[in-house]
Design an enzyme around this catalytic site. Sequence first.
Site, short mmCIF file in Angstrom:
data_model
loop_
_atom_site.label_atom_id
_atom_site.label_comp_id
_atom_site.label_asym_id
_atom_site.label_seq_id
_atom_site.Cartn_x
_atom_site.Cartn_y
_atom_site.Cartn_z
N ASN A 165 5.50 -1.10 2.36
CA ASN A 165 5.26 0.33 2.15
C ASN A 165 5.91 0.80 0.86
O ASN A 165 7.10 0.49 0.60
CB ASN A 165 5.85 1.15 3.29
CG ASN A 165 5.05 1.07 4.58
OD1 ASN A 165 5.37 1.74 5.56
ND2 ASN A 165 4.00 0.25 4.61
N CYS A 191 3.50 -4.72 6.57
CA CYS A 191 3.10 -4.47 5.19
C CYS A 191 4.31 -4.04 4.35
O CYS A 191 5.38 -3.72 4.87
CB CYS A 191 2.04 -3.38 5.12
SG CYS A 191 0.47 -3.88 5.84
N HIS A 220 0.84 -1.21 0.00
CA HIS A 220 0.00 0.00 0.00
C HIS A 220 0.87 1.26 0.00
O HIS A 220 2.07 1.23 0.28
CB HIS A 220 -0.95 0.01 1.20
CG HIS A 220 -0.26 0.07 2.53
ND1 HIS A 220 0.25 1.23 3.07
CD2 HIS A 220 -0.02 -0.91 3.46
CE1 HIS A 220 0.77 0.98 4.26
NE2 HIS A 220 0.63 -0.32 4.53
N HIS A 270 4.39 -2.21 9.98
CA HIS A 270 3.80 -3.21 10.88
C HIS A 270 3.72 -4.58 10.20
O HIS A 270 3.00 -5.46 10.66
CB HIS A 270 2.41 -2.76 11.34
CG HIS A 270 2.43 -1.58 12.23
ND1 HIS A 270 2.39 -0.28 11.76
CD2 HIS A 270 2.50 -1.47 13.59
CE1 HIS A 270 2.41 0.58 12.77
NE2 HIS A 270 2.48 -0.12 13.90
#
Length: 447
Positions: free
Chosen positions: A375, A373, A355, A371
Amino acid sequence: MVCNRGGCPGVKGAAGTWHEGGITRLPLPGRISSTKEAVMGFNARSARTVIAVAALVGGLGAMTACGSKPAWKNPGDKSDTPATKEVATTVAAPANGATDVSTATEIGLANAKPGSTVTITDATGATVAGSMRADGQTWVPATQLKYATAYTVTVSGSDDSGKTTFTTMAKPGKTINVSVAMADGKTYGVAMPVVVRFGSDVSKDQRANIEKRLLVTSNPPQLGVWYWFSNNEVHYRPKDYWQSGTTLSVRLATGGLQLTGSAYGAKDVTVNATIGRKLVMETDDASHQMTVAQDGQVIRTIPVSLGKSSTPSSSGAMVVMDKNKSEVFKGDASDPYVETVYYVQRVTIGGQYIHAAPWSVGDQGKRNVSHGCTNVSQDNAIWLYNLTILGDPYTVKGTPRKLAWGDGWTDWDKPWEEYVKGSALPAPVEPAPAASSPAPSASASTN
């Protein structure tokens, strides 16, 4: 001896015999000086010999016409043997007159011949479409049969004048919905598994029967197999990524199929889909870079930031499962936060995504601060979001955390040799490669 009443005088027979006055005479062994002696001048002992031999020859001669040789037949000649009657193709299942038959039944044949066809009609004369399985022994109706209906089965090429009839079961009181994580007419990535979910757990002892009724046809044909992730979810994947341009026809032929001791499939589900271009995303934690390749060519390298040490990203082979332009992320008690995140692509059930993360652009390509993911910048997130489709593969390597099996569509995180063990049926046999043929000559057609 077959002769006129007057005999067959003067007719010379086989092996020097003579026929005179209805008696067959032979040259005598020993002293025979002339024909006259042979006929009239022999002594009593010689006469007894002639009588004995004549009786033997006479017995043989009775089987032939006068003076003709007995017919000789080669023991291997079977021209007079009646031809063996070919065994007729018949219906082996359901049994003739059977009742309470599942509406998911298939027609089993006995002594099936190549090209055998099956015709099923109901009481109104309506014909049920269908096709033969690859084994040539089982015919599969193209749709679920009707409940509480009588059917007649006829097999082509059979010399059996009878027809098989059976009656299907009444509609069951308890049914289970079955679904597939694909939409009809959509295009998916090369790593897209066929994900089938059941509305409730199904019996383990029914898994093999269920698999036989989960029908996947790919064009071009590609070897694939089912894997049971749980009692209510089973996936299908090919040995290697789907070939670009593959068309998939999926039929969950579970309507009326027994799934538990008392529950049956609610209905059949049919989906047709297409496999698109080959897009592969790979992230290496050592370099903090994602490589995006399409059809074998690298089209962009994207700086990323993965999970920090307390919440590391998973290493393994994942698949894009879902996409949304925005979602609200919430942390847990140990790390509470609420954040609206944009251009999100989900790759695990546990909550790992690719994302946009404008707040970590300074860390992307350098260190891990997320966390768990992946980035990326806003611009790269938009570009990637517009490029990907469900079923595109995403692989992460080099992190301290191993991807948990079943945490998403992890089908590609096991080698084929291990994946086939998750099926309730024997491992599929890979077809032998076609024999190579000599290169065509300059004048030969290569169309």
